[in-house]
Design a protein around this motif. Structure first.
Motif, PDB file in Angstrom:
ATOM      1  N   VAL A   1     -19.522  -0.777 -32.117  1.00  0.00           N
ATOM      2  CA  VAL A   1     -20.364  -1.945 -32.377  1.00  0.00           C
ATOM      3  C   VAL A   1     -19.808  -2.851 -33.465  1.00  0.00           C
ATOM      4  O   VAL A   1     -20.297  -3.958 -33.653  1.00  0.00           O
ATOM      5  N   ARG A   2     -18.793  -2.377 -34.172  1.00  0.00           N
ATOM      6  CA  ARG A   2     -18.166  -3.266 -35.150  1.00  0.00           C
ATOM      7  C   ARG A   2     -17.319  -4.331 -34.447  1.00  0.00           C
ATOM      8  O   ARG A   2     -16.853  -5.276 -35.063  1.00  0.00           O
ATOM      9  N   THR A   3     -17.094  -4.120 -33.152  1.00  0.00           N
ATOM     10  CA  THR A   3     -16.241  -5.043 -32.419  1.00  0.00           C
ATOM     11  C   THR A   3     -17.069  -5.829 -31.425  1.00  0.00           C
ATOM     12  O   THR A   3     -18.234  -5.556 -31.220  1.00  0.00           O
ATOM     13  N   GLU A   4     -16.426  -6.816 -30.785  1.00  0.00           N
ATOM     14  CA  GLU A   4     -17.131  -7.590 -29.777  1.00  0.00           C
ATOM     15  C   GLU A   4     -16.213  -7.876 -28.605  1.00  0.00           C
ATOM     16  O   GLU A   4     -14.994  -7.902 -28.744  1.00  0.00           O
ATOM     17  N   GLY A   5     -16.830  -8.102 -27.432  1.00  0.00           N
ATOM     18  CA  GLY A   5     -16.108  -8.555 -26.249  1.00  0.00           C
ATOM     19  C   GLY A   5     -14.933  -7.662 -25.901  1.00  0.00           C
ATOM     20  O   GLY A   5     -15.051  -6.452 -25.762  1.00  0.00           O
ATOM     21  N   ILE A   6     -13.755  -8.288 -25.784  1.00  0.00           N
ATOM     22  CA  ILE A   6     -12.565  -7.594 -25.323  1.00  0.00           C
ATOM     23  C   ILE A   6     -12.215  -6.427 -26.247  1.00  0.00           C
ATOM     24  O   ILE A   6     -11.696  -5.398 -25.813  1.00  0.00           O
ATOM     25  N   TYR A   7     -12.570  -6.539 -27.525  1.00  0.00           N
ATOM     26  CA  TYR A   7     -12.224  -5.477 -28.468  1.00  0.00           C
ATOM     27  C   TYR A   7     -13.060  -4.220 -28.227  1.00  0.00           C
ATOM     28  O   TYR A   7     -12.599  -3.117 -28.471  1.00  0.00           O
ATOM     29  N   THR A   8     -14.295  -4.410 -27.748  1.00  0.00           N
ATOM     30  CA  THR A   8     -15.101  -3.244 -27.388  1.00  0.00           C
ATOM     31  C   THR A   8     -14.454  -2.508 -26.224  1.00  0.00           C
ATOM     32  O   THR A   8     -14.382  -1.276 -26.197  1.00  0.00           O
ATOM     33  N   ILE A   9     -13.955  -3.268 -25.247  1.00  0.00           N
ATOM     34  CA  ILE A   9     -13.270  -2.650 -24.113  1.00  0.00           C
ATOM     35  C   ILE A   9     -12.048  -1.880 -24.605  1.00  0.00           C
ATOM     36  O   ILE A   9     -11.827  -0.737 -24.223  1.00  0.00           O
ATOM     37  N   MET A  10     -11.283  -2.508 -25.495  1.00  0.00           N
ATOM     38  CA  MET A  10     -10.058  -1.870 -25.980  1.00  0.00           C
ATOM     39  C   MET A  10     -10.365  -0.594 -26.751  1.00  0.00           C
ATOM     40  O   MET A  10      -9.710   0.431 -26.565  1.00  0.00           O
ATOM     41  N   ILE A  11     -11.369  -0.647 -27.595  1.00  0.00           N
ATOM     42  CA  ILE A  11     -11.625   0.511 -28.459  1.00  0.00           C
ATOM     43  C   ILE A  11     -12.193   1.669 -27.630  1.00  0.00           C
ATOM     44  O   ILE A  11     -11.868   2.833 -27.859  1.00  0.00           O
ATOM     45  N   THR A  12     -13.029   1.348 -26.619  1.00  0.00           N
ATOM     46  CA  THR A  12     -13.562   2.429 -25.785  1.00  0.00           C
ATOM     47  C   THR A  12     -12.468   2.986 -24.876  1.00  0.00           C
ATOM     48  O   THR A  12     -12.458   4.179 -24.576  1.00  0.00           O
ATOM     49  N   LEU A  13     -11.538   2.114 -24.464  1.00  0.00           N
ATOM     50  CA  LEU A  13     -10.398   2.609 -23.679  1.00  0.00           C
ATOM     51  C   LEU A  13      -9.564   3.562 -24.540  1.00  0.00           C
ATOM     52  O   LEU A  13      -9.108   4.618 -24.059  1.00  0.00           O
ATOM     53  N   ALA A  14      -9.405   3.202 -25.803  1.00  0.00           N
ATOM     54  CA  ALA A  14      -8.656   4.072 -26.718  1.00  0.00           C
ATOM     55  C   ALA A  14      -9.361   5.420 -26.863  1.00  0.00           C
ATOM     56  O   ALA A  14      -8.731   6.472 -26.842  1.00  0.00           O
ATOM     57  N   ILE A  15     -10.682   5.385 -26.982  1.00  0.00           N
ATOM     58  CA  ILE A  15     -11.449   6.632 -27.101  1.00  0.00           C
ATOM     59  C   ILE A  15     -11.278   7.480 -25.837  1.00  0.00           C
ATOM     60  O   ILE A  15     -11.040   8.692 -25.903  1.00  0.00           O
ATOM     61  N   ALA A  16     -11.381   6.822 -24.672  1.00  0.00           N
ATOM     62  CA  ALA A  16     -11.257   7.546 -23.404  1.00  0.00           C
ATOM     63  C   ALA A  16      -9.869   8.176 -23.278  1.00  0.00           C
ATOM     64  O   ALA A  16      -9.721   9.347 -22.907  1.00  0.00           O
ATOM     65  N   THR A  17      -8.844   7.391 -23.602  1.00  0.00           N
ATOM     66  CA  THR A  17      -7.475   7.884 -23.477  1.00  0.00           C
ATOM     67  C   THR A  17      -7.217   9.043 -24.436  1.00  0.00           C
ATOM     68  O   THR A  17      -6.672  10.086 -24.048  1.00  0.00           O
ATOM     69  N   ALA A  18      -7.650   8.875 -25.679  1.00  0.00           N
ATOM     70  CA  ALA A  18      -7.433   9.929 -26.675  1.00  0.00           C
ATOM     71  C   ALA A  18      -8.158  11.205 -26.263  1.00  0.00           C
ATOM     72  O   ALA A  18      -7.606  12.310 -26.364  1.00  0.00           O
TER      73      ALA A  18
END
Ligand SMILES: Nc1ncnc2c1ncn2[C@@H]1O[C@H](COP(=O)(O)OP(=O)(O)OP(=O)(O)O)[C@@H](O)[C@H]1O
Ligand SMILES: [Mg+2]
Lengths: 261, 347
Positions: B125-142
Motif C-alpha cells: 500500500v505504500r505504492t500505487e498503480g504499476i508499482y503495486t503490480i511490480m511489488i506483488t510480482l516480486a513477492i510472488a516470484t520470491a
C-alpha cells in the motif's frame, strides 16, 4: 463577540482555535511559506488574501497535514497537532475544502456525504450496509439539503456540474460536527447565483464554527469574514479589519493593483 | 447550518426474490442441477476447477475493482493455505504432516493466508498503480523460489502430495459430486459476501479510497488501515480457494504458485471483468475451457499464444472484459439480475 475575538488575538494565550508559530514550508529551494505566526480565536472567521503563488494553499496543507511543514508548530484548540496524521487532525474537528475539487467520482452524492459523516464517528468501520435508520445517513441527508443537492442524491459525483461539485466540496467539510474549517477558494468558477448561495451557507453556519477562507473575490471575502490576513511571497504581511485592509496602500499596490495574477 | 427536517422518500420494499434478481435465480438453479447433466470430468475438472480459479480471481477483483490495487500475488496467498494444510494436515510425502483434522487445519490455513495477505498489502500500500503490480510480482516470484529451494518447510521442488478432501458428515468430499457442491458452496458464499460488501460501509470506504485517498484522509479515514484490511478480506477468499485447490490437485508444489499461474489469475480477472464479482467466474470458465480443449486442438506449445491473443482481443474490444460485452449487447436494461452500476458497486 467582536471584542472577545480582538482581545484573545492580542493575548496569544488560552485555547485558540488555531495557533501557528513560525510555520514554514520549503519545496526544495523554493520557499513557499516562511515565518507564519497566526492566532485565530474559536468561532472567528478569517479571510486570507494574496496573489497567485502567495502560499495560501500551502498554508492550508500545512495545517491539515497534507504536506508537513518544514518548521514551526501548529496548535488546534490548545493541542499540538504539528506531527499528527491528517485523519487524526480531522477527527479533532478540523475540516477543509480543496481549491481543485477532490471528490469520489464513482460514488453517489449521498454516499459521499454519508462517508464524510461516518469518517469522524467512532463507528466509521462496518462490514454491514448502512441501515435505513442510520443516524449518519440522516445527517448526510440534511447536509445534502443545506447545499441544495437533494435532487441529485443518487447521481454519480463524476456526472455533476462544476458548481454542484463545488457545493459537494463544502458538504464534505460540513459533515460530522466540525469546529474549524479551511475553505480554499470555494467560490472559484461559481455563477453569481451560486456565489450568493455560498455566502448564505457560510453566514448560516453556527456561531461556534470558525473558519479561514481563501478568496480572490474581495466582495465575497469581505461579506463572510470579520478579519483579514494578507499574504505575499510566503509571508503574512498585513492583518486587519476589512476596512483597514481595503485602505492600506501597500495592499492596494500588491494585491488590488497589478499584483493579482 | 439549519439542518431542516428532511423526510426521505419511503423506500420501495422489494421481496427477497425480486432483490435476488432473475439472473441470480436462473444461474443458481443451473449450477445446482448441473451435476445431473455433467459427467465427472465436467463436474470436477471444468466445474470445480473454474470455481476455485474464479475465487482466486475474485480475491483480485475485490482489491483491484473496489480498491484500485492490482495484485499479482493472489496465487501465492492461496498457496499459503495449501501449504498449511499439507504441513499441518496429512500428506504422503513423509515430511511433516502433523495430522491435524481438516476442521482445524483448513480454517488455520485460511486465516494464515489472510494474515500473509494483510502483510503483503501492508508492504504494497505504500505504492500505487504499476508499482503495486511490480511489488506483488516480486513477492510472488520470491515466494516461488523460496518454496522451491527450501526443503525443511516446503519440501522443495516436489512439494507435498497425497492431499485429500476429508470424509465428513458421511460423505467422501473428494468424490466428484460432493467436491463440486463444496466448491459451489464456497464460491457462492464468497460471491455473495463480495456483492453484499460492495454496498457496505467498508465497501463504500474502499471505493472512495480508490477514487481519492487524499480526500478520504481529509474526512477522517485511516487510508492505510482500510487498505490493509481489504487485503485481509481478500486473503480469506484466496485462502479458501487455496485449500480447495490443494484438494483438487491432491498436491501442492512450487509449480502451483509459479509466476505463470500468478499471471494467469490476472488474465482470468481481466478477461471476465473487474466491475462486478461475477466477472472473475466468467473469466475462469472461459480460461478453463480453453485450457482443457484448446490444448488438444492447437497443442500445448501454442496454447499460451492462443490465451494471449484472446486476452488481447478482449482487452481491445471491451476493456471491461466479458462483463462489458454483456452490458453492451444484453437485450434490455434490468432484465437480468446484475444491476451493475458503472462504479462496480453492484446490486
Ligand atoms: N507540491 C508542491 N511542489 C512544489 N512546489 C509547490 C507545491 N505546492 C505549491 N508549490 C509552490 O509553492 C508556492 C505557493 O503555492 P500555493 O499553491 O500555496 O499558492 P496559492 O497562494 O494557493 O496560489 P493560488 O492563488 O494560485 O492558489 C507556488 O510557487 C507553488 O508553485
Ligand atoms: Mg491556492
Amino acid at each position: 463577540m467582536e471584542h472577545n475575538v480582538a482581545a484573545s488575538r492580542l493575548q496569544g494565550t488560552g485555547a485558540h482555535a488555531l495557533e501557528l508559530d513560525g510555520v514554514a514550508r520549503h519545496f526544495g529551494a523554493l520557499v513557499a511559506l516562511t515565518g507564519i505566526t497566526m492566532r485565530i480565536a474559536p468561532g472567528e472567521r478569517r479571510a486570507v488574501l494574496g496573489s497567485n503563488g502567495a502560499g495560501k494553499t500551502t498554508l492550508f496543507n500545512a495545517v491539515t497535514g497534507d504536506f508537513l511543514p518544514t518548521a514551526g508548530r501548529i496548535r488546534f484548540f490548545g493541542e499540538d497537532i504539528t506531527a499528527l496524521a491528517p485523519h487524526e487532525r480531522i477527527r479533532r474537528g478540523l475540516r477543509r475544502t480543496y481549491q481543485i475539487s477532490q471528490l469520489f467520482t464513482n460514488l453517489s452524492v449521498l454516499d459521499s456525504i454519508y462517508l464524510a459523516c461516518r469518517g469522524v464517528s467512532r463507528r466509521r468501520f462496518s462490514l454491514l450496509r448502512p441501515s435505513l435508520s442510520d443516524p449518519n445517513m440522516a445527517q448526510a441527508e440534511s447536509i445534502m439539503h443545506v447545499v441544495h443537492l437533494d435532487a441529485d442524491r443518487d447521481k454519480l459525483v463524476g456526472t455533476l456540474s462544476h458548481g454542484q461539485q463545488r457545493q459537494l466540496e463544502i458538504a464534505l467539510a460540513l459533515a460530522g460536527a466540525p469546529r474549524f474549517i479551511l475553505f480554499d477558494e470555494p467560490a472559484a468558477g461559481l455563477s453569481p447565483t451560486e456565489r450568493r448561495d455560498l455566502v448564505a451557507i457560510l453566514n448560516a453556519l453556527p456561531k461556534y464554527i470558525g473558519y479561514i477562507i481563501i478568496e480572490h473575490d474581495l466582495d465575497v471575502a469581505l461579506r463572510v469574514s470579520e478579519y483579514v490576513s494578507m499574504m505575499h511571497n510566503g509571508r503574512l504581511f498585513k492583518e486587519g479589519t476589512p476596512e483597514e485592509i481595503e485602505n492600506d496602500p501597500m495592499v492596494q499596490e500588491i494585491y488590488l493593483g497589478g499584483g493579482h495574477g | 447550518m439549519t439542518l431542516a427536517a428532511f423526510t426521505p422518500a419511503a423506500p420501495v420494499r422489494k421481496s427477497w426474490f425480486e432483490r435476488l434478481g432473475i439472473g441470480h435465480v436462473l444461474l443458481g438453479a443451473f449450477l445446482l442441477l448441473y451435476p445431473l447433466i455433467a459427467s465427472d470430468f465436467f463436474l470436477t475438472t471444468i466445474g470445480g476447477y473454474s470455481m476455485i480459479l474464479g475465487m482466486i480471481a475474485l480475491s483480485l477483483m475485490l482489491l483491484a475493482g473496489y480498491g484500485g490495487m492490482v495484485s499479482l500475488a493472489q496465487i501465492t496467498i492461496a498457496g499459503v493455505a495449501a501449504y498449511v494444510i499439507a504441513i499441518f494436515g496429512e500428506n504422503n510425502s513423509n515430511v511433516h504432516g502433523f495430522g491435524w483434522p481438516w476442521w482445524i487445519a483448513a480454517p488455520f490455513g485460511i486465516f494464515l493466508a489472510a494474515l500473509f495477505s494483510a502483510m503483503f498489502g501492508w508492504i504494497a500500500v505504500r505504492t500505487e498503480g504499476i508499482y503495486t503490480i511490480m511489488i506483488t510480482l516480486a513477492i510472488a516470484t520470491a515466494s516461488f523460489y523460496f518454496a522451491q529451494q527450501n526443503y525443511t518447510l516446503f519440501n522443495g521442488f516436489p512439494g507435498y502430495s497425497g492431499l485429500r478432501a476429508p470424509e465428513a458428515f458421511g460423505l467422501y468430499w473428494r468424490e466428484p459430486r460432493p467436491f463440486y457442491y463444496l466448491c459451489l458452496a464456497c464460491a457462492a458464499l464468497a460471491y455473495a459476501a463480495v456483492l453484499y460488501g460492495s454496498r457496505s460501509t467498508f465497501g463504500l470506504t474502499l471505493q472512495a479510497i480508490r477514487d481519492n485517498p487524499r480526500r478520504m484522509r481529509a474526512i477522517g479515514y485511516d487510508v492505510t488501515a482500510h487498505k490493509v484490511f481489504a487485503w485481509f478480506l481478500s486473503g480469506l477468499i484466496a485462502g479458501t480457494a487455496g485449500v480447495l485447490l490443494a484438494w483438487f490437485n491432491g498436491r501442492i508444489s512450487p509449480g502451483t504458485i509459479a509466476v505463470g499461474p500468478a499471471i494467469n489469475i490476472l488474465i482470468i480477472a481481466i478477461i471476465g471483468g473487474l466491475r462486478h464479482p461475477i466477472g472473475p467466474f466468467l473469466g475462469a470458465v472461459v480460461v478453463v475451457l480453453m485450457q482443457t480443449f484448446a490444448i488438444d486442438i492447437v497443442g500445448a506449445e501454442r496454447f499460451n499464444t492462443l490465451i494471449g491473443l484472446f486476452f488481447l482481443v478482449i482487452v481491445f474490444v471491451s476493456p471491461d472484459g466479458i462483463l462489458g460485452l454483456w452490458e453492451r449487447f444484453k437485450p434490455s436494461q434490468d432484465r437480468d439480475g446484475w444491476h451493475s452500476r458503472p462504479d462496480g458497486t453492484g446490486v
